[in-house]
Design an enzyme around this catalytic site. Structure first.
Site, mmCIF file in Angstrom:
data_model
loop_
_atom_site.group_PDB
_atom_site.id
_atom_site.type_symbol
_atom_site.label_atom_id
_atom_site.label_comp_id
_atom_site.label_asym_id
_atom_site.label_seq_id
_atom_site.Cartn_x
_atom_site.Cartn_y
_atom_site.Cartn_z
ATOM 1 N N ALA A 115 0.851 -1.198 0.000
ATOM 2 C CA ALA A 115 0.000 0.000 0.000
ATOM 3 C C ALA A 115 0.882 1.241 0.000
ATOM 4 O O ALA A 115 2.088 1.155 0.220
ATOM 5 C CB ALA A 115 -0.886 0.014 1.231
ATOM 6 N N LYS A 116 0.302 2.368 -0.235
ATOM 7 C CA LYS A 116 0.983 3.646 -0.033
ATOM 8 C C LYS A 116 -0.075 4.723 0.097
ATOM 9 O O LYS A 116 -1.203 4.559 -0.401
ATOM 10 C CB LYS A 116 1.895 3.965 -1.224
ATOM 11 C CG LYS A 116 3.034 4.901 -0.861
ATOM 12 C CD LYS A 116 4.166 4.146 -0.183
ATOM 13 C CE LYS A 116 5.289 5.053 0.269
ATOM 14 N NZ LYS A 116 6.466 4.259 0.731
#
Ligand code: NAD
Length: 426
Positions: A115-116
């Site tokens: 994720a980011k």
């Protein structure tokens, strides 16, 4: 009609860091002979959230900010990845960084997906109170994604332990009890891990040392240049110096400094803390960020942003080894030039994985509410980093690939296997 065996082409991709991530992926996926459906699934993020939210400024006005949280893949476990505060944050950048997190966690065999997140803001222009209000509102907006078993953010460019504390507190307030495991990189006093603040830079030093051994490069007295003097770059510079290297140049967004006899990194840290920049450090010459990259050093550590070593400057790189503290600092075109010139590139998903490794340790400690000491953390970190480097180097030797291709191949294969074993719902 396209069938499952037709390769996915680069032309199906879009632009920029995200294009770069896609090009890397497509190359590896084709080499692995992944089925078209699996390639297509891994080429797109599973979920993307865009949030536009208001923040009350100190002068009473209201400003609306844009933020993102992207889950690239949840196949191997909860989504893990940092949150960036920077004016150049874009959905494409966040997507690319999320995909790289999937590969990084898979390469290190951590039970996480990728994720980011990010907010389009220059945090240095906000007061402490404004930054806290922005963080709390952004955390509330992305809370639909966050969960200790679903999505666990961490620091990245422009964020730090205090920002993580605000996120953890906001999330906990909405549930009526403390939930430390929802975020990593927190202050130790609220469930953070000892060793986490230094972990990415320590990992950079550990892989640099092991890679120097492996590829027959000098170590004691080896010259080093570090671009970026934040969480990753400043710690890497200090630990490389403590390990016996001569750090001759460092830089930040305002510019760089150079001293052939070597910089006293602890003193540079004090100067940067006092003045806000490494620039103007007494006794050092000025060097631009572009010049720093082209210095004749043994080891170059890009530790700022993506897209720094490109087709435009790759042929002028004189370092013998590049250890990527930053995510995505080298473009695929530059990779080809560096390989031709015999420059060893220790790729981002390996070189800067120390951060997510100790984030994993932090999460495990939070979940079991039982904490380890720093010697234990550093010992486990070193074992995982050295082991991963040796595995990637062995794959590179066996296949004739460079280290980036070998690392990506190991990582993508692991994710594709997990996907195949889990099958497709329904
Ligand atoms: P940070 O915000 O602490 O520091 C960033 C540094 O880069 C600062 O010194 C800043 O002045 C400098 N910088 C910004 N723009 C620049 C430019 N255009 N040219 C030169 N220098 C510039 O960020 P960080 O956490 O150290 O992250 C640096 C890199 O490492 C990023 O690519 C990030 O994704 C990656 N990374 C960070 C972690 C982590 O644990 N923090 C983990 C893995 C990878």
């Amino acid at each position: 009609m396209q069938v499952d065996r037709d390769p996915v082409t680069v032309a199906e991709a879009v632009d920029d860091p995200w294009t770069m991530a896609l090009r890397q992926f497509v190359q590896v996926a084709q080499r692995l002979g992944l089925k078209r459906g699996i390639q297509q699934y891994l080429m797109v993020p599973e979920r993307e959230l865009t949030v536009n939210f208001p923040v009350k400024m100190d002068d009473g006005s209201v400003r609306v900010f844009t933020g993102y949280r992207v889950h690239h893949s949840l196949v191997r476990g909860p989504a893990k990845g940092g949150i960036r505060y920077h004016p150049a944050v874009s959905l494409h950048e966040v997507r690319a960084l999320a995909m790289w997190m999937t590969w990084k966690c898979a390469l290190m065999n951590l039970p996480y997906g990728g994720a980011k997140g990010g907010v389009v803001v220059d945090p240095h222009t906000l007061s402490r109170d404004e930054l806290e209000r922005l963080t709390r509102r952004y955390a509330a907006e992305i809370a639909v994604f966050m969960h200790p078993h679903g999505d666990i953010p961490a620091p990245d460019v422009g964020t730090n332990a205090q920002v993580m504390a605000s996120i953890m507190d906001t999330y906990s307030m909405h549930r009526g009890h403390s939930i430390p495991a929802v975020v990593t990189g927190k202050p130790v006093v609220i469930g953070g891990s000892v060793g986490r603040a230094e972990a990415t830079g320590r990992g950079v030093m550990l892989v640099a040392r092991e890679a120097a051994r492996l590829f027959g490069l000098p170590w004691e007295g080896a010259t080093v240049a570090v671009q970026g003097f934040g969480n990753v770059g400043s710690v890497a510079a200090r630990l490389l110096q403590e390990a016996g290297c001569r750090v001759v140049a460092v830089s930040d967004v305002r510019g760089g400094i150079y001293a052939d006899r070597g910089l006293d990194i602890a003193a540079v840290q004090q100067h940067a803390a006092a003045t806000g920049s490494v620039v103007g450090f007494p006794g050092a010459a000025a060097v631009s960020n572009a010049e720093l990259l082209e210095l004749p050093v043994t080891i170059l550590v890009p530790a700022a942003l993506e897209g720094q070593i490109t087709a435009a400057n790759a042929s002028r790189i004189r370092a013998r080894m590049i250890v990527e503290g930053a995510n995505g600092p080298t473009t695929p075109e530059a990779d080809a030039v560096l390989a031709r010139n015999g420059v060893v590139v220790v790729p981002d998903i390996l070189a800067n994985a120390g951060g997510v490794v100790v984030s994993y340790f932090e999460w495990v400690q939070d979940l079991q509410a039982f904490f380890w000491d720093e010697a234990e953390i550093n010992r486990r970190l070193e074992r995982l980093m050295v082991q991963a480097l040796h595995q990637v180097a062995a794959t590179a030797r066996a296949t004739g690939l460079d280290l980036r291709q070998a690392a990506l191949q190991r990582a993508v294969q692991r994710v594709a296997e997990a996907l195949t074993v889990r099958g497709i719902y329904p």
